[in-house]
Design an enzyme around this catalytic site. Structure first.
Site, PDB file in Angstrom:
ATOM      1  N   ARG A   1       0.846  -1.189   0.000  1.00  0.00           N
ATOM      2  CA  ARG A   1       0.000   0.000   0.000  1.00  0.00           C
ATOM      3  C   ARG A   1       0.877   1.232   0.000  1.00  0.00           C
ATOM      4  O   ARG A   1       1.783   1.351   0.826  1.00  0.00           O
ATOM      5  CB  ARG A   1      -0.888   0.029   1.243  1.00  0.00           C
ATOM      6  CG  ARG A   1      -1.847  -1.089   1.314  1.00  0.00           C
ATOM      7  CD  ARG A   1      -2.955  -0.810   2.276  1.00  0.00           C
ATOM      8  NE  ARG A   1      -2.531  -0.315   3.594  1.00  0.00           N
ATOM      9  CZ  ARG A   1      -3.370   0.027   4.543  1.00  0.00           C
ATOM     10  NH1 ARG A   1      -4.679  -0.050   4.318  1.00  0.00           N
ATOM     11  NH2 ARG A   1      -2.960   0.444   5.707  1.00  0.00           N
TER      12      ARG A   1
ATOM     13  N   THR B   1      -1.345   7.416  -0.203  1.00  0.00           N
ATOM     14  CA  THR B   1      -2.683   7.275  -0.813  1.00  0.00           C
ATOM     15  C   THR B   1      -3.432   6.043  -0.293  1.00  0.00           C
ATOM     16  O   THR B   1      -4.641   5.941  -0.475  1.00  0.00           O
ATOM     17  CB  THR B   1      -2.560   7.117  -2.333  1.00  0.00           C
ATOM     18  OG1 THR B   1      -1.861   5.880  -2.598  1.00  0.00           O
ATOM     19  CG2 THR B   1      -1.789   8.272  -2.957  1.00  0.00           C
TER      20      THR B   1
ATOM     21  N   ASP C   1       0.489  -3.860  12.087  1.00  0.00           N
ATOM     22  CA  ASP C   1       0.955  -4.148  10.728  1.00  0.00           C
ATOM     23  C   ASP C   1       1.338  -5.626  10.644  1.00  0.00           C
ATOM     24  O   ASP C   1       2.327  -6.067  11.244  1.00  0.00           O
ATOM     25  CB  ASP C   1       2.155  -3.259  10.395  1.00  0.00           C
ATOM     26  CG  ASP C   1       2.552  -3.392   8.932  1.00  0.00           C
ATOM     27  OD1 ASP C   1       2.836  -4.523   8.480  1.00  0.00           O
ATOM     28  OD2 ASP C   1       2.556  -2.378   8.226  1.00  0.00           O
TER      29      ASP C   1
ATOM     30  N   ASP D   1       4.915  -6.483   9.264  1.00  0.00           N
ATOM     31  CA  ASP D   1       5.974  -6.147  10.225  1.00  0.00           C
ATOM     32  C   ASP D   1       5.991  -7.127  11.385  1.00  0.00           C
ATOM     33  O   ASP D   1       7.061  -7.503  11.877  1.00  0.00           O
ATOM     34  CB  ASP D   1       5.776  -4.720  10.753  1.00  0.00           C
ATOM     35  CG  ASP D   1       6.244  -3.678   9.756  1.00  0.00           C
ATOM     36  OD1 ASP D   1       6.970  -4.031   8.813  1.00  0.00           O
ATOM     37  OD2 ASP D   1       5.869  -2.501   9.919  1.00  0.00           O
TER      38      ASP D   1
HETATM   39  C1  PRP Z   1      -1.048  -5.060   4.150  1.00  0.00           C
HETATM   40  C2  PRP Z   1      -1.813  -6.358   4.183  1.00  0.00           C
HETATM   41  C3  PRP Z   1      -2.623  -6.283   2.936  1.00  0.00           C
HETATM   42  C4  PRP Z   1      -2.939  -4.823   2.825  1.00  0.00           C
HETATM   43  C5  PRP Z   1      -4.336  -4.594   3.284  1.00  0.00           C
HETATM   44  O1  PRP Z   1       0.036  -5.132   3.320  1.00  0.00           O
HETATM   45  O2  PRP Z   1      -0.995  -7.486   4.258  1.00  0.00           O
HETATM   46  O3  PRP Z   1      -1.940  -6.747   1.782  1.00  0.00           O
HETATM   47  O4  PRP Z   1      -2.033  -4.133   3.686  1.00  0.00           O
HETATM   48  O5  PRP Z   1      -4.704  -3.282   3.106  1.00  0.00           O
HETATM   49  P1  PRP Z   1      -5.830  -2.834   2.063  1.00  0.00           P
HETATM   50  O6  PRP Z   1      -7.014  -3.719   2.278  1.00  0.00           O
HETATM   51  O7  PRP Z   1      -6.114  -1.405   2.486  1.00  0.00           O
HETATM   52  O8  PRP Z   1      -5.269  -2.902   0.682  1.00  0.00           O
HETATM   53  P2  PRP Z   1       1.097  -3.930   3.187  1.00  0.00           P
HETATM   54  O9  PRP Z   1       0.679  -2.973   2.122  1.00  0.00           O
HETATM   55  O10 PRP Z   1       1.339  -3.349   4.536  1.00  0.00           O
HETATM   56  O11 PRP Z   1       2.360  -4.652   2.610  1.00  0.00           O
HETATM   57  P3  PRP Z   1       3.314  -5.748   3.302  1.00  0.00           P
HETATM   58  O12 PRP Z   1       2.517  -7.021   3.427  1.00  0.00           O
HETATM   59  O13 PRP Z   1       4.416  -5.859   2.310  1.00  0.00           O
HETATM   60  O14 PRP Z   1       3.756  -5.218   4.637  1.00  0.00           O
HETATM   61  N1  URA Z   2      -2.366  -3.718   6.802  1.00  0.00           N
HETATM   62  C1  URA Z   2      -1.997  -4.191   8.016  1.00  0.00           C
HETATM   63  O1  URA Z   2      -1.018  -4.935   8.115  1.00  0.00           O
HETATM   64  N2  URA Z   2      -2.704  -3.844   9.076  1.00  0.00           N
HETATM   65  C2  URA Z   2      -3.778  -3.034   9.002  1.00  0.00           C
HETATM   66  O2  URA Z   2      -4.407  -2.742  10.034  1.00  0.00           O
HETATM   67  C3  URA Z   2      -4.146  -2.535   7.742  1.00  0.00           C
HETATM   68  C4  URA Z   2      -3.422  -2.912   6.650  1.00  0.00           C
END
Ligand code: PRP
Ligand code: URA
Length: 213
Positions: A108, A112, A204, A207
């Protein structure tokens, strides 16, 4: 398993709910968090595969012939959304070891909150497979909506989406965009905060699985 609305299922199994409570706890460290995501994914896989078709077979036991049932030869693929979806792969593979694994990379944009896709590698015969899309978090829904659109463009016909926690905003966006794709979650939370994080959520997911910050 409780059906909240058409094609939305909340896994209310006590083992899943217990593990989810520990997962949410801010004191839970990376090792235990990773183990729990995997265990929850395995239990969710067990519940969400209840409708797989069976075929009758005769098996010769040491005593007699047993009229038994086996999975009716459906091919499967599991597709984690990188990164956090990777944490769910082992749990599902424990139950469906013959599944092929595709990967979709998305993050994400921090400003945005829109998904940016950076990787996609799928098994060649995706259209013949039951596809389980995996991501622990459904927040705005942007990532999962785009991932399913991509899978459909690549020919996937039968898709299920498995997440650990869903926000109402994401669920609405997802079911409007893909009403044909069932969603399975362990927790349905309250709302998103100003950073599009799920409240109360678990923070997160990526993380916490990988120990990054
Ligand atoms: C997180 C999660 C989803 C997304 C959800 O990933 O694992 O993929 O956010 O959010 P959304 O429904 O608003 O799209 P992130 O973008 O943090 O990436 P990562 O898994 O690489 O940390
Ligand atoms: N992605 C995450 O990992 N946690 C949240 O709460 C939203 C998006």
């Amino acid at each position: 398993m409780e059906m909240k609305e058409k094609n939305v299922f909340v896994m209310d199994h006590p083992l899943i709910q217990h593990k989810l409570a520990i997962l949410r706890d801010e004191r839970t460290g990376t090792k235990q968090f990773r183990e729990l995501v995997s265990e929850i994914a395995m239990l969710m896989c067990y519940e969400s595969t209840r409708d797989l078709p069976l075929a009758e077979v005769d098996v010769k036991t040491p005593v007699d012939i047993a009229h038994a049932k086996v999975l009716a030869g459906r091919k499967m693929a599991i597709v984690p959304i990188l990164r956090a979806g990777l944490g769910m792969v082992d749990g599902v593979l424990n139950l469906i070891p013959s599944a092929r694994v595709g990967h979709i990379g998305m993050y994400r944009d921090p400003e945005t909150h829109m998904p940016v896709d950076y990787y996609c590698k799928m098994p060649a015969d995706l259209e013949e497979r039951d596809v389980f899309l995996l991501d622990p978090m459904l927040a705005t829904g942007g990532s999962a909506v785009d991932a399913v659109s991509r899978l459909k463009e690549l020919g996937a016909k039968r898709i299920k989406f498995m997440c650990v926690i869903a926000a109402p905003e994401g669920l609405k966006a997802f079911t409007e965009a893909h009403p044909d794709v069932p969603v399975y979650c362990a927790g349905l939370d309250d709302h998103l905060n100003e950073h599009a994080y799920i409240v109360p959520g678990l923070g997160d997911a990526g993380d916490r699985i990988f120990g990054t910050k």
